[in-house]
Design an enzyme around this catalytic site. Structure first.
Site, PDB file in Angstrom:
ATOM      1  N   SER A   1     -10.046   1.729   2.932  1.00  0.00           N
ATOM      2  CA  SER A   1      -8.885   2.518   2.103  1.00  0.00           C
ATOM      3  C   SER A   1      -7.979   1.648   1.110  1.00  0.00           C
ATOM      4  O   SER A   1      -7.022   1.729   0.653  1.00  0.00           O
ATOM      5  CB  SER A   1      -8.074   3.843   3.141  1.00  0.00           C
ATOM      6  OG  SER A   1      -7.414   2.484   3.696  1.00  0.00           O
TER       7      SER A   1
ATOM      8  N   SER B   1     -10.022  -0.662   6.844  1.00  0.00           N
ATOM      9  CA  SER B   1      -9.867  -0.832   5.239  1.00  0.00           C
ATOM     10  C   SER B   1      -8.966  -1.741   5.024  1.00  0.00           C
ATOM     11  O   SER B   1      -8.317  -1.970   3.713  1.00  0.00           O
ATOM     12  CB  SER B   1      -8.273   0.828   6.002  1.00  0.00           C
ATOM     13  OG  SER B   1      -9.104   1.857   5.559  1.00  0.00           O
TER      14      SER B   1
ATOM     15  N   LYS C   1       0.446  -1.215   0.130  1.00  0.00           N
ATOM     16  CA  LYS C   1       0.212  -0.030   0.026  1.00  0.00           C
ATOM     17  C   LYS C   1       0.704   1.563   0.138  1.00  0.00           C
ATOM     18  O   LYS C   1       1.424   1.011   0.556  1.00  0.00           O
ATOM     19  CB  LYS C   1      -0.875  -0.039   1.000  1.00  0.00           C
ATOM     20  CG  LYS C   1      -2.141   0.707   0.921  1.00  0.00           C
ATOM     21  CD  LYS C   1      -2.837   0.944   2.708  1.00  0.00           C
ATOM     22  CE  LYS C   1      -3.982   1.738   2.548  1.00  0.00           C
ATOM     23  NZ  LYS C   1      -4.744   1.777   3.818  1.00  0.00           N
TER      24      LYS C   1
END
Lengths: 482, 488
Positions: B154, B178, B79
């Protein structure tokens, strides 16, 4: 005019003398080239995290113990949020809700007598960087070297009533911190900074007046002047029917006056909240005991011990212990030469005289105990006399010479060879027949003159007593003497 | 089966056996990314050349015995809020569009030590704030099961990449759901470890007291293998916990016989999609068929989790994001006169709407007049929620719940109604507030052919037990969740 009482509280920031910063491994050394003593942690780069330096906790706790504070066994850090480019994370890690030390006091003494000043709290926080404005290029540079240097803020109660008390409190506090070795407390380098909270009220009134906070005080003198100045200003405002505005003011020592920086209404909301990146600090009994055991002898105890153990007069003991450096030199030198009274003399007279000449503080002393001890040894064994010793001491003080080598290389050792002395005496008598005759005719004073001559010949290296005796002997043996 | 459809653990085995070369695996993975990512938008940065060079180095290392981890040679996506030295790390924000950190996150070091190959940085909601990956400055990610829908957020890029075959496994971060929510939407498996299990050093902070890095992968075993690599105490993160047992792979087998499962009654009332409700109940039934005992209970204060979460997360975010002022790195607004303007315009132009909304909420709840009413109260709720989980775990080994209340929304549906979007965190946020570990794994498909996520929640540092339950369910469930092949 009414009779006013001044009420003063001090907020003192002291930079802690740890080797590394509070939340990273960078050095805390003063004066490095800009931005050479910082890393991603102390400059708050995204993704970095603080790691607490345990020494900082120990130093702060030591300061708390020495000022009679209670130690918070589970203390915590909080974030103080504000935007300023010298603060790279835009928050300062500090302690608001659970400071490490609370409720202490220290005893001060002024002309008005002894008095106890309360310590409200001592908390730990990190220092910010420094903005340097370049007027030529009209731009501002930022030096992050100071970011993350550990500080303690010592907040007093509003217990002081005069400039004298404020200065006495600060001096006492400085000595405590220096004795503990937790801070250098150099005001000119900014490792000790004090803000003054001051209000006035009519004498006898129970309620406190509105206070102002004064910043930018760089010396004890400035503090004394600022207290006087602010006291006068507030009284003038009140006397002319005005009201004191709660505000932060900046002291301008050059102009001997202060200027408003911001009022309470303009004060920032720091949006404090608990620092999530640092767990609470648990100070267990064992750790606290370790810190307690490491507490050195503080000034008051040392002063009494000097009087008791070494027979040093109270006045001298106060001066010797008035500077940690001076006391350290005294003790080390005494241990080396075993003659504390002699050491005290050299420190009290010659050392202080030279410091005054050089306009230096005792804390700046570079005098090495081993050198002073060996000079005292040279006197005791009769290698040098006192006059020569003073000359050598200056050399030690100014140039750090080794007294033994210096005396040898410059031929300063006393002449103890009677043959050479007799030869000198003979020459002096021959060169000064009138004085010799005067002495022989009963004028004792003439002997002093001859001794002086002989000492000059010997370039001061003779023992005046021995020279006098040899002179008398030689004169009496002269033909024509009675 | 295509090479890129293998699980990470299987690929690792074949690489160790010498049946597949590391370069071959990395090249195959890069080819898939090349072919599909313009459609899904999973990556912000792909390290094409670097990954291939690294593949050769790792291959050599494996031969020489330097890399022996089960995932040595396996390409992994990370990420884009996890710092990697010299590699653009953007947080999907204009503010950090060209930020290259001078240091590695702890998890990057660990991935490299284990011999994995880091493929690139995945797309996400800006600064991890969002539930759809639509707030990314670099454009939205699309759900590989239905490109008209969001992948969740997210960590949407990481979850979608794993689902789309663009990564064997990926790292995400989970602050209020997330990892678990996009895992549910994308039909993959993701675990948020107990707070303190994985070092946060190098994770660009959103809400420091809630953030935790975790794996997203094709199945439970892959998650266990990846977590085993990244977990562990790190002196640079004072909230990381020492002395834990990180042998997760060995905890997988053993079954759930006698395991006590608690099901929060309140989670199955109004607001939960009917199909999800049934699928999750069915999953509970499967576990009971394996020998577990399930029972409903009341999880107190669960309703307050979402508001408390948004107060606390926004408060911490407002502070964490204050450092982006255009002075030292990142975006700087041009033509500013003076400090105030530089700071104001940099932040106005550099941050997106959702980030600004949360900064404002955070600054508001921390302001001295509101602190007690909002932040103070939220912290109390947090304590109450932690305590109610503590009580639950006195009776149960695992708490079973849905991961999300409904299917993945269509693109553009959510941002206009942030309050509704926030309520989507109803089953996940409480877990972060209590610091617990929780895994999300697929438990069925809805009528639209979208995957449904099951969430299992464990005791603090009870990852081994959690993995065992999840693995047991996975075996019972059978099959494998992969989006329909080919471009859709």
């Amino acid at each position: 005019m009414k009779n006013y009482e001044t009420v003063i509280g001090l907020e003192v920031h002291a930079e802690l003398a740890t080797k590394s910063k509070i939340f990273c491994g960078c050095t805390t050394q003063f004066g490095g080239p800009p931005n050479t003593q910082c890393c991603p942690v102390c400059t708050g780069m995204p993704g970095t995290l603080p790691v607490l330096n345990r020494r900082v906790v120990e130093f702060a706790a030591a300061a708390g113990l020495a000022t009679g504070c209670g130690i918070t066994r589970r203390c915590r850090f909080d974030r103080k949020n504000y935007f300023y480019p010298d603060l790279p994370k835009a928050y300062q890690i500090s302690q608001l809700y659970l400071p490490i030390c609370r409720n202490g006091s220290i005893e001060i003494e002024t002309d008005a007598g002894k008095k106890s000043v309360g310590i409200h709290e001592i908390h730990i926080e990190e220092d910010a960087g420094k903005l340097v404005h370049d007027p030529l290029e009209d731009c501002t540079f930022i030096d992050y070297n100071r970011c993350g240097v550990p500080l303690i803020e010592i907040v007093s109660e509003p217990d002081m009533r005069s400039a004298g008390e404020a200065v006495a409190y600060l001096e006492k506090l400085r000595l405590i911190l220096q004795y503990l070795g937790v801070s250098d407390c150099r005001m000119q380098e900014g490792s000790l900074r004090a803000d003054i909270n001051l209000s006035v009220r009519e004498a006898g009134q129970a309620e406190l007046g509105t206070r102002t906070e004064m910043k930018n005080l760089n010396s004890f003198r400035a503090i004394a002047r600022a207290v006087e100045g602010e006291r006068r200003r507030q009284i003038e405002v009140l006397e002319s029917g005005g009201r004191i505005v709660q505000e932060t003011r900046r002291w301008d020592d050059g102009r001997n006056m202060s200027f408003s920086m911001r009022s309470k209404e303009e004060a920032q909301d720091y949006r404090y909240f608990p620092e999530p990146d640092l767990p609470p600090v648990e100070i267990g009994e064992e750790w606290l005991d370790e810190i307690r055991k490491r507490q050195p002898e503080l000034r008051d105890a040392k002063m009494l011990r000097y009087e008791r153990e070494y027979g040093i007069p109270a006045y001298d003991a106060a001066i010797l212990t008035g500077s940690k450096r001076l006391a350290d030199i005294f003790e080390e030198t005494s241990a080396l030469c075993g003659n504390p009274k002699e050491v005290s003399n050299w420190l009290m007279v010659e050392t202080l005289r030279l410091l005054r000449e050089e306009e230096q503080e005792p804390e700046e002393l570079t005098l090495e105990p081993a050198k002073l001890a060996s000079l005292i040894g040279l006197i005791e064994e009769g290698t040098v006399n006192r006059t020569t010793a003073k000359e050598v001491f200056e050399k030690i003080f100014r140039e750090q010479v080794d007294p033994v080598i210096y005396v040898r290389e410059n031929g300063l050792a006393m002449v103890r060879d009677d043959g050479l002395l007799r030869e000198t005496v003979r020459r002096v008598i021959e060169d000064n027949p009138q004085s010799a005759a005067d002495f022989l005719s009963g004028k004792e004073k003439a002997l002093g003159f001859l001794v002086g001559r002989a000492m000059k010949e010997l370039r001061g290296r003779g023992d005046p007593g021995r020279v006098g005796a040899l002179l008398k002997e030689a004169l009496k043996q002269r033909p024509g003497s009675p | 089966m295509e090479l890129t459809e293998l699980t990470a653990a299987e690929l690792g085995r074949r690489i160790r056996d010498g049946r597949i070369g590391v370069r071959e695996a990395v090249q195959a993975q890069l080819d898939v990314i090349e072919a599909r990512d313009s459609r899904y938008g999973c990556y912000i940065t792909v390290r094409r050349e670097e990954a291939l060079a690294r593949a050769d180095e790792v291959q050599k290392g494996i031969r020489e015995g330097r890399y022996s981890s089960p995932l040595a040679g396996v390409p992994i996506a990370v990420k884009d809020n996890i710092c990697m030295r010299g590699v653009r790390t953007t947080c999907a924000s204009r503010m950090l569009e060209n930020f290259r950190p001078p240091y590695n996150a702890a998890v990057i070091e660990k991935l490299e030590e284990a011999g994995t190959v880091i493929l690139g940085k995945t797309n996400m909601d800006e600064f991890a704030m969002g539930s759809t990956t639509e707030t990314s400055f670099f454009g939205a990610v699309r759900n590989p099961w239905d490109v008209s829908r969001v992948p969740g957020g997210s960590s949407g890029g990481s979850a979608a990449a794993v689902a789309a075959g663009e990564a064997f496994a990926a790292l995400g971060s989970d602050t209020g759901g997330s990892i678990r929510q996009p895992s549910a939407f994308c039909g993959v498996t993701g675990i948020k470890p107990t707070y303190g299990t994985v070092s946060r050093y190098g994770l660009i902070a959103y809400a420091s007291s809630l953030d935790q890095i975790g794996p997203i992968a094709r199945n439970v075993e892959d998650c266990a293998a990846l977590l085993e690599i990244i977990a562990g105490e790190d002196r640079r993160d004072s909230t990381s916990v020492p002395g834990l047992d990180h042998r997760y792979r060995s905890a997988l087998s053993g079954g759930v016989r006698g395991m006590k499962i608690g099901i929060p009654k309140g989670y199955f009332s109004e607001g939960l999609d009917e199909e999800i409700k049934n699928a999750v109940r069915k999953a509970a039934g499967e576990l009971c068929a394996q020998g577990a005992e399930a029972e409903e209970f009341e999880l107190e204060a669960a309703d307050y989790a979402v508001p408390a979460y948004y107060v606390i997360a926004s408060a911490e975010a407002s502070s964490n994001l204050s450092r982006y002022d255009g002075v030292r790195y990142g975006f700087r607004a041009q033509g500013c006169r003076g400090l105030q303007e530089l700071c104001r315009r940099t932040r106005s132009e550099g941050f997106g709407q959702e980030v600004k909304r949360r900064i404002l909420i955070g600054a508001f709840v921390l302001s001295s007049d509101c602190y007690e009413a909002y932040y103070g109260k939220a912290m109390k709720v947090r304590t109450v929620i932690r305590q109610s989980f503590e009580r639950a775990f006195r009776r149960y080994d695992i708490v079973l719940a849905p991961a999300v209340p409904g299917p993945a929304p269509k693109l553009g549906e959510s941002l206009g109604d942030p309050l509704r979007m926030y309520l989507g965190d109803i089953y996940t946020a409480a877990v972060n507030l209590a610091g617990l570990p929780a895994i999300s794994l697929p438990c069925g498909m809805d009528r639209n052919g979208l995957p449904i996520g099951l969430q299992l929640i464990g005791r603090p540092f009870g990852e081994r037990e959690l993995f065992r339950a999840a693995h047991s369910y996975e075996l019972a469930r059978g099959g494998c969740f992969r989006p329909p092949a080919g471009p859709r």
